[in-house]
Scaffold this motif. Structure first.
Motif, PDB file in Angstrom:
ATOM      1  N   GLU A 175       0.833  -1.194   0.000  1.00 24.87           N
ATOM      2  CA  GLU A 175       0.000   0.000   0.000  1.00 24.87           C
ATOM      3  C   GLU A 175       0.873   1.251   0.000  1.00 24.87           C
ATOM      4  N   MET A 176       0.487   2.209  -0.810  1.00 24.17           N
ATOM      5  CA  MET A 176       1.177   3.492  -0.780  1.00 24.17           C
ATOM      6  C   MET A 176       0.821   4.213   0.513  1.00 24.17           C
ATOM      7  N   PRO A 177       1.763   4.972   1.081  1.00 24.63           N
ATOM      8  CA  PRO A 177       1.515   5.609   2.382  1.00 24.63           C
ATOM      9  C   PRO A 177       0.290   6.531   2.361  1.00 24.63           C
ATOM     10  N   ARG A 235      -6.143   2.214  -0.939  1.00 21.04           N
ATOM     11  CA  ARG A 235      -6.807   2.507  -2.225  1.00 21.04           C
ATOM     12  C   ARG A 235      -5.841   2.487  -3.398  1.00 21.04           C
ATOM     13  N   TRP A 236      -4.549   2.642  -3.104  1.00 21.78           N
ATOM     14  CA  TRP A 236      -3.518   2.665  -4.144  1.00 21.78           C
ATOM     15  C   TRP A 236      -2.398   1.760  -3.668  1.00 21.78           C
ATOM     16  N   ILE A 285      -5.573   0.390  -8.235  1.00 17.35           N
ATOM     17  CA  ILE A 285      -6.266   1.518  -7.634  1.00 17.35           C
ATOM     18  C   ILE A 285      -7.719   1.108  -7.446  1.00 17.35           C
ATOM     19  N   GLN A 286      -8.159   1.114  -6.214  1.00 17.35           N
ATOM     20  CA  GLN A 286      -9.515   0.686  -5.900  1.00 17.35           C
ATOM     21  C   GLN A 286     -10.533   1.727  -6.386  1.00 17.35           C
ATOM     22  N   PRO A 287     -11.803   1.315  -6.604  1.00 18.02           N
ATOM     23  CA  PRO A 287     -12.822   2.290  -7.029  1.00 18.02           C
ATOM     24  C   PRO A 287     -12.828   3.513  -6.109  1.00 18.02           C
ATOM     25  N   GLY A 288     -12.761   4.668  -6.712  1.00 17.33           N
ATOM     26  CA  GLY A 288     -12.717   5.906  -5.955  1.00 17.33           C
ATOM     27  C   GLY A 288     -11.326   6.333  -5.557  1.00 17.33           C
ATOM     28  N   GLY A 289     -10.319   5.462  -5.737  1.00 19.63           N
ATOM     29  CA  GLY A 289      -8.952   5.801  -5.400  1.00 19.63           C
ATOM     30  C   GLY A 289      -8.319   6.709  -6.436  1.00 19.63           C
ATOM     31  N   VAL A 290      -7.285   7.423  -6.008  1.00 18.38           N
ATOM     32  CA  VAL A 290      -6.654   8.387  -6.902  1.00 18.38           C
ATOM     33  C   VAL A 290      -5.141   8.362  -6.723  1.00 18.38           C
ATOM     34  N   ILE A 291      -4.433   8.757  -7.776  1.00 14.37           N
ATOM     35  CA  ILE A 291      -3.063   9.267  -7.646  1.00 14.37           C
ATOM     36  C   ILE A 291      -3.238  10.775  -7.560  1.00 14.37           C
ATOM     37  N   PRO A 330     -11.637  -2.843  -9.332  1.00 15.93           N
ATOM     38  CA  PRO A 330     -10.308  -2.223  -9.283  1.00 15.93           C
ATOM     39  C   PRO A 330      -9.797  -1.873 -10.683  1.00 15.93           C
ATOM     40  N   PHE A 331      -9.046  -0.797 -10.733  1.00 12.69           N
ATOM     41  CA  PHE A 331      -8.348  -0.358 -11.931  1.00 12.69           C
ATOM     42  C   PHE A 331      -6.916  -0.854 -11.790  1.00 12.69           C
TER      43      PHE A 331
END
Length: 278
Positions: free
Chosen positions: A171-173, A178-179, A201-207, A260-261
């Motif tokens: 998992e990213m910090p 979500r990412w 990237i989970q639904p609703g997740g962002v970079i 998931p994307f």
């Protein structure tokens, strides 16, 4: 082992009733990025390769002025019985194979390995291996090739095989999961000059910021849908689409839909920039 579904090219040819301004119209080639949609990967754009039998390839990236500089990426399709006794013609090239459909046997020395969807293999430069589809239906896989950059005092990386389901995503910090990134190689292993990871990237997740960095990227969407920011433009992408991003191309994205994307990500790493062009 978890059963996953990975996107593959549709092949064939669209009917005459289809409009060329539909998803095909989203194909883009710019000085900083390119998008090759799934719908453009048809029979008439495949390539045949020397010393490959009953095989065809969609070559979606290659070293080219104004395009990819560090790698080539193929989606190879082997018919039943197809394969190659001499797949890699360049003794200085390393490779990564990621299996997306069917099954294939990779033979290296006296060992045989069966690759199934989700299998990934790293092939160091100089490796003498063969690939064959003994299992039946068509086998499809990504093949990423790069000219290995040796470093004095560092050995060449070892051959390995792993699987999407066998590596826990990191998992990213501060993202609440979500990412996350599935890393098949230790980022601190300086022997490796390229990484091929899977980003989820989970639904609703962002970079949530425009990454702008030295690595070149090849991104193939394995599953789901997302909206990608590419050097000032937002582009919708979905399973089966390919993106190429030049070094320093600003990038961000968010996942859309209810699944998931996920994308297969290539990047060049762990080496000083070259100061002289050829």
């Amino acid at each position: 082992m978890m059963k996953r579904s990975y996107a593959t090219p549709p092949g064939g040819l669209p009917p005459q009733s289809d409009s060329p301004t539909a998803r095909t119209g989203q194909a883009r080639f710019t000085e900083a990025w390119a998008v090759i949609p799934r719908n453009t990967m048809r029979d008439i754009v495949t390539s045949a390769l020397p010393y490959w039998d009953d095989a065809r390839a969609w070559i979606i990236a290659r070293p080219l002025s104004g395009f990819a500089e560090t790698f080539a990426q193929y989606i190879v399709e082997l018919a039943p019985g197809g394969g190659s006794e001499w797949p890699e013609p360049d003794p200085e090239a390393e490779g990564v194979i990621f299996m997306v459909d069917g099954a294939m046997t990779l033979s290296l020395g006296d060992d045989d390995f069966v690759l199934e969807p989700g299998s990934i293999a790293y092939l160091p430069p100089g490796a003498r291996y063969t690939l064959h589809n003994h299992a039946g239906p068509e086998a499809r896989f990504h093949w990423i090739r790069k000219a290995y950059e040796p470093v004095d005092g560092l050995p060449v990386p070892d051959f390995f095989i792993s699987h999407d389901d066998d590596v826990d995503p990191i998992e990213m910090p501060e993202t609440d999961g979500r990412w996350a990134t599935t890393r098949f190689v230790d980022p601190e292993d300086m022997r490796h000059d390229m990484h091929v990871n899977i980003v989820t990237i989970q639904p609703g997740g962002v970079i949530p910021f425009a990454e702008t960095h030295v690595m070149e990227h090849g991104l193939y969407v394995l599953e789901g849908r997302g909206v990608y920011y590419l050097n000032g433009e937002w582009v919708e992408v979905e399973a089966g689409d390919f993106m190429w991003l030049r070094a320093f191309c600003p990038q961000a994205c968010y996942a859309v839909g209810d699944r998931p994307f996920r994308y297969l990500l290539y990047k060049d790493v762990n080496r000083h920039p070259k100061l002289r062009l050829r």
